[in-house]
Design a protein around this motif. Structure first.
Motif, PDB file in Angstrom:
ATOM      1  N   GLY A 261      45.505  -6.125  12.261  1.00 27.70           N
ATOM      2  CA  GLY A 261      46.216  -6.355  13.810  1.00 27.70           C
ATOM      3  C   GLY A 261      46.797  -7.824  13.679  1.00 27.70           C
ATOM      4  N   GLU A 262      48.164  -7.616  14.000  1.00 23.40           N
ATOM      5  CA  GLU A 262      49.072  -8.825  14.015  1.00 23.40           C
ATOM      6  C   GLU A 262      49.283  -9.509  15.486  1.00 23.40           C
ATOM      7  OE1 GLU A 262      52.562  -7.786  11.944  1.00 23.40           O
ATOM      8  OE2 GLU A 262      51.571  -7.495   9.978  1.00 23.40           O
ATOM      9  N   GLU A 263      49.393  -8.488  16.252  1.00 21.56           N
ATOM     10  CA  GLU A 263      49.268  -8.730  17.659  1.00 21.56           C
ATOM     11  C   GLU A 263      48.164  -8.173  18.461  1.00 21.56           C
ATOM     12  OE1 GLU A 263      53.054  -7.758  19.676  1.00 21.56           O
ATOM     13  OE2 GLU A 263      54.429  -8.255  17.783  1.00 21.56           O
ATOM     14  N   VAL A 264      47.153  -9.097  18.369  1.00 23.41           N
ATOM     15  CA  VAL A 264      45.905  -8.636  19.116  1.00 23.41           C
ATOM     16  C   VAL A 264      45.861  -9.439  20.529  1.00 23.41           C
ATOM     17  CG1 VAL A 264      43.533  -8.523  19.166  1.00 23.41           C
ATOM     18  CG2 VAL A 264      44.845  -8.349  16.876  1.00 23.41           C
ATOM     19  N   LYS A 265      45.609  -8.730  21.523  1.00 26.14           N
ATOM     20  CA  LYS A 265      45.287  -9.253  22.988  1.00 26.14           C
ATOM     21  C   LYS A 265      44.211  -8.799  23.424  1.00 26.14           C
ATOM     22  CE  LYS A 265      50.559  -9.461  24.112  1.00 26.14           C
ATOM     23  NZ  LYS A 265      50.960  -8.886  22.909  1.00 26.14           N
ATOM     24  N   VAL A 266      43.535  -9.990  24.059  1.00 23.35           N
ATOM     25  CA  VAL A 266      42.398  -9.321  24.955  1.00 23.35           C
ATOM     26  C   VAL A 266      42.835  -9.471  26.582  1.00 23.35           C
ATOM     27  CG1 VAL A 266      39.933  -9.965  25.807  1.00 23.35           C
ATOM     28  CG2 VAL A 266      40.692 -10.305  23.427  1.00 23.35           C
ATOM     29  N   VAL A 267      42.291  -8.174  27.136  1.00 19.33           N
ATOM     30  CA  VAL A 267      42.917  -7.975  28.629  1.00 19.33           C
ATOM     31  C   VAL A 267      41.735  -7.791  29.564  1.00 19.33           C
ATOM     32  CG1 VAL A 267      44.424  -6.847  30.232  1.00 19.33           C
ATOM     33  CG2 VAL A 267      44.880  -7.166  27.992  1.00 19.33           C
ATOM     34  N   VAL A 268      41.587  -8.765  30.620  1.00 15.37           N
ATOM     35  CA  VAL A 268      40.242  -8.775  31.338  1.00 15.37           C
ATOM     36  C   VAL A 268      40.696  -8.581  32.824  1.00 15.37           C
ATOM     37  CG1 VAL A 268      38.044 -10.056  31.722  1.00 15.37           C
ATOM     38  CG2 VAL A 268      39.368 -10.245  29.798  1.00 15.37           C
ATOM     39  N   ASN A 294      44.112 -12.462  31.830  1.00 17.49           N
ATOM     40  CA  ASN A 294      43.177 -12.151  33.110  1.00 17.49           C
ATOM     41  C   ASN A 294      43.795 -11.576  34.207  1.00 17.49           C
ATOM     42  OD1 ASN A 294      42.523 -14.965  31.364  1.00 17.49           O
ATOM     43  ND2 ASN A 294      40.473 -13.956  31.905  1.00 17.49           N
ATOM     44  N   PHE A 295      43.000 -11.396  35.112  1.00 17.38           N
ATOM     45  CA  PHE A 295      43.191 -10.645  36.344  1.00 17.38           C
ATOM     46  C   PHE A 295      44.118  -9.392  36.232  1.00 17.38           C
ATOM     47  CE2 PHE A 295      42.103 -14.924  37.961  1.00 17.38           C
ATOM     48  CZ  PHE A 295      41.216 -14.578  38.543  1.00 17.38           C
ATOM     49  N   MET A 296      43.874  -8.516  35.095  1.00 12.46           N
ATOM     50  CA  MET A 296      44.838  -7.383  34.976  1.00 12.46           C
ATOM     51  C   MET A 296      43.979  -6.061  34.706  1.00 12.46           C
ATOM     52  SD  MET A 296      47.633  -9.007  32.332  1.00 12.46           S
ATOM     53  CE  MET A 296      48.623  -7.469  32.491  1.00 12.46           C
ATOM     54  N   VAL A 297      43.802  -5.261  35.686  1.00 14.49           N
ATOM     55  CA  VAL A 297      43.304  -3.854  35.818  1.00 14.49           C
ATOM     56  C   VAL A 297      43.935  -2.651  34.869  1.00 14.49           C
ATOM     57  CG1 VAL A 297      41.697  -2.306  37.049  1.00 14.49           C
ATOM     58  CG2 VAL A 297      41.823  -4.721  37.758  1.00 14.49           C
ATOM     59  N   PRO A 298      43.357  -2.022  33.813  1.00 11.28           N
ATOM     60  CA  PRO A 298      43.890  -1.013  33.111  1.00 11.28           C
ATOM     61  C   PRO A 298      44.084   0.284  34.144  1.00 11.28           C
ATOM     62  CG  PRO A 298      41.764  -1.262  32.428  1.00 11.28           C
ATOM     63  CD  PRO A 298      42.078  -2.317  33.192  1.00 11.28           C
ATOM     64  N   VAL A 316      45.689  -8.095  39.585  1.00 15.25           N
ATOM     65  CA  VAL A 316      45.014  -8.322  40.770  1.00 15.25           C
ATOM     66  C   VAL A 316      44.552  -9.812  40.828  1.00 15.25           C
ATOM     67  CG1 VAL A 316      43.949  -6.280  40.634  1.00 15.25           C
ATOM     68  CG2 VAL A 316      42.949  -8.182  39.282  1.00 15.25           C
ATOM     69  N   LYS A 317      43.953 -10.221  42.165  1.00 15.93           N
ATOM     70  CA  LYS A 317      43.701 -11.701  42.542  1.00 15.93           C
ATOM     71  C   LYS A 317      42.447 -11.493  43.083  1.00 15.93           C
ATOM     72  CE  LYS A 317      46.098 -11.476  47.004  1.00 15.93           C
ATOM     73  NZ  LYS A 317      47.135 -12.181  47.690  1.00 15.93           N
TER      74      LYS A 317
END
Length: 599
Positions: A261-268, A294-298, A316-317
């Motif tokens: 993985g070259e571009e790995v992102k965590v989304v919460v 942060n503050f992102m809902v799939p 979201v907030k």
């Protein structure tokens, strides 16, 4: 207030904040002192008796002890208790001769479902008493989630093999590759007791549009980590999104970096500070160039004829109601689509008990969890006990160990014909540390001393090999420096009313203003009349009986540093520094069987 009963087992136990906060109640200051003396094997054995897996926990524990550490009240960072535990494991001698010997069998058979920390703790406690313990696990080797879900760059197999081996060599029968598919069938084998420590083996799904169509590149985090652990998966796409904010998500993203993985992102979906992941886990991910969004809902998996191309997120907030409860609401910003090749879903774990039939005497609640007594860990079937994640849902290794100790005690008492609800008192020892008029047998220096950083392997090297351990651990010199930061809060300040002449010298010399001589009163009132008013009513006040003038001595346990200056200054010896050592009762202990007040 009434005079404090310092003879109660839990009074001074609560003052040893780190030990009180540890679910297994490990005697933390005791083993740290031994490390400072270079007695690593002795320190290891204290840990082994209490938390069973010192080398494993020294690398992976969630560290509930550290936020409670008294050093953290005078400096920014507490003592590195967890990493010092690893020191004991790394520098010990061969301790196999100090372990219990396999005992002659007593004719009682105990089945343990799952080969993880809870089951292994039960076996560690019961096997030396003569019980024939049989551990069943679907995987070929013992360790459970410690082996399958914690990446090797955090926890090498060699450490797992060593510490699970100590237990299996006590005469425990391990049946690897043997999945239990029916509780009724297991009960029919006439085991005297059954312990279920099967963990929370199912990762939560994320059922949003596109999930089925893009299934080939959407992976459940804990299952994916297990496949990596066993070598079934050895690569991943260049662009990876990890969904979730817990420790499993941190393990997933760091593992993905090592598998291509070259571009790995965590989304919460929550804020950064509200993430369930431990702060050091987040730091490690950021150090390896993994951004956390942060503050992102799939809301949807984006695909092109079944080939995953990205995920669309709603911004979201956080809003708070009058009671301070948080709600996540749309921010009004446009949705954002992030391109990716693979997705790792780490949004939580669930228990799964499809193998426990409804008519075998085990009742479940509305959340499909077994009804388990939180004190004895027995289910509604008196022969079946639960522990670890299988009992109350996902927690961590040290909680599983604690459950295992308590369940083993219950099993032993049940099979001995005793009442399992009667919990024996712990063993308590109190001894003066006085060596001279102003000398103590422990280091009572309270000077400012910043936390020592644990060395890490170079990032470029670490990211090349998924089995290369990242943390290198303290060397002997760093370990000594960090151990000396411990304030020895198990060495208690003990006050003798009859010797006090009320000169107030102790109150004058106290660097924390935690000693006050004043008229007695109700607790709320008394807390406000201290030299330094007490802001933490959850922490005890040490109150003496009436002195000759009618006043009482009040010491605020919350801010006392156990430096011993009061005892050094006292002209009559009314203050003494006494080491308090408490060992929790495990199966086979001979302590008095009288209900204890806590722990």
């Amino acid at each position: 207030m009434k005079p404090t009963d310092i003879a109660a087992p839990d009074y001074f136990h609560k003052v040893v904040d780190c030990q009180w906060a540890c679910p297994a109640h490990t005697p933390v200051p005791e083993y740290i002192r031994l490390i400072a003396q270079g007695r690593y094997s002795d320190a290891y054995m204290i840990n082994w008796k209490s938390n069973v897996f010192p080398g494993i926990l020294g690398r992976t524990c969630d560290r509930p002890c550290e936020p409670a550490c008294r050093r953290g009240r005078v400096e920014e960072n507490p003592v590195a208790i967890c990493r010092l535990k690893r020191v004991a494991a790394d520098f010990k001698d061969d301790i196999r001769q100090r372990l219990p010997r396999p005992a002659a069998k007593n004719g009682k058979r105990v089945a343990l479902v799952g080969g993880g920390p809870a089951s292994l703790t039960v076996a560690r406690d019961l096997a030396p008493l003569g019980y024939h313990c049989t551990v069943f696990d679907a995987d070929p080797e013992a360790g459970g989630m410690m082996r399958t879900q914690i990446p090797k760059f955090r926890l090498p197999n060699s450490v797992i093999d060593e510490e699970t081996g100590y237990i299996l060599n006590l005469g425990v029968e391990f049946k690897g590759g043997h999945r239990i598919d029916s509780m009724k069938s297991l009960l029919a084998e006439k085991y005297d007791a059954i312990f279920v420590g099967s963990g929370a083996p199912r990762g939560r799904e994320l059922d949003i549009p596109g999930r089925k169509e893009a299934a080939g590149n959407v992976h459940i985090g804990i299952e994916w980590l297990a496949n990596v652990s066993f070598g079934h998966v050895d690569k991943i796409g260049k662009r990876v999104i990890v969904l979730g904010g817990g420790n499993t998500a941190m393990d997933c993203c760091r593992t993905a970096r090592r598998l291509g993985g070259e571009e790995v992102k965590v989304v919460v979906r929550s804020g950064f500070e509200e993430m369930k992941a431990s702060p050091w886990e987040k730091e490690d991910a950021l150090h390896e160039d993994i951004p956390i969004l942060n503050f992102m809902v799939p809301v949807a998996f984006v695909h092109d004829n079944g080939k995953l191309t990205g995920i669309t997120f709603q911004k979201v907030k956080a809003e708070y109601d009058a009671k301070g409860r948080r709600n996540l609401v749309p921010s009004g910003e446009p949705d954002q689509t992030i391109a990716c090749d693979d997705v790792l879903v780490a949004v939580g774990q669930e228990n799964a008990f499809p193998w426990i039939e409804q008519d075998c005497g085990i009742e479940f609640d509305k959340w499909h969890m077994p009804k388990v007594d939180p004190k004895t860990f027995v289910s509604t079937n008196p022969k079946v006990f639960f522990g670890g994640d299988a009992a109350f849902g996902p927690k961590n290794i040290i909680w599983a160990v604690s459950h295992g100790h308590d369940a083993a005690l219950s099993i032993h008492k049940m099979l001995s014909g005793e009442d399992i609800t009667e919990r024996p008192l712990p063993d308590v020892q109190v001894s003066s540390q006085k060596m001279g008029i102003h000398e103590w047998s422990y280091d009572n220096d309270i000077s400012i001393d910043k936390r020592y950083k644990v060395p890490h392997r170079d990032k470029v090297v670490a990211l090349k090999d998924i089995r290369t351990e990242v943390e290198l651990g303290y060397d002997v010199k760093l370990a000594l420096g960090e151990a000396e930061r411990c304030l020895n809060c198990d060495v208690q300040t003990v006050f003798s009313t009859s010797l006090c002449i009320e000169c107030d010298a102790c109150a004058d010399i106290c660097p924390m203003d935690c000693i006050t001589f004043t008229a007695n009163g109700e607790e709320d009132d008394l807390r406000q009349r201290l030299k330094a008013p007490s802001a933490h009513p959850d922490q005890d006040l040490y109150v003496s009986s009436d002195l000759k003038t009618g006043r009482v001595m009040v010491k605020d346990e919350d801010v006392c540093l156990h430096c011993g200056l009061c005892a050094e200054r006292c002209p009559t010896g009314a203050w003494d520094m006494q080491k308090y050592f408490i060992e929790m009762t495990h199966a086979g202990s001979t302590c008095p069987t009288r209900s204890r007040s806590a722990a």
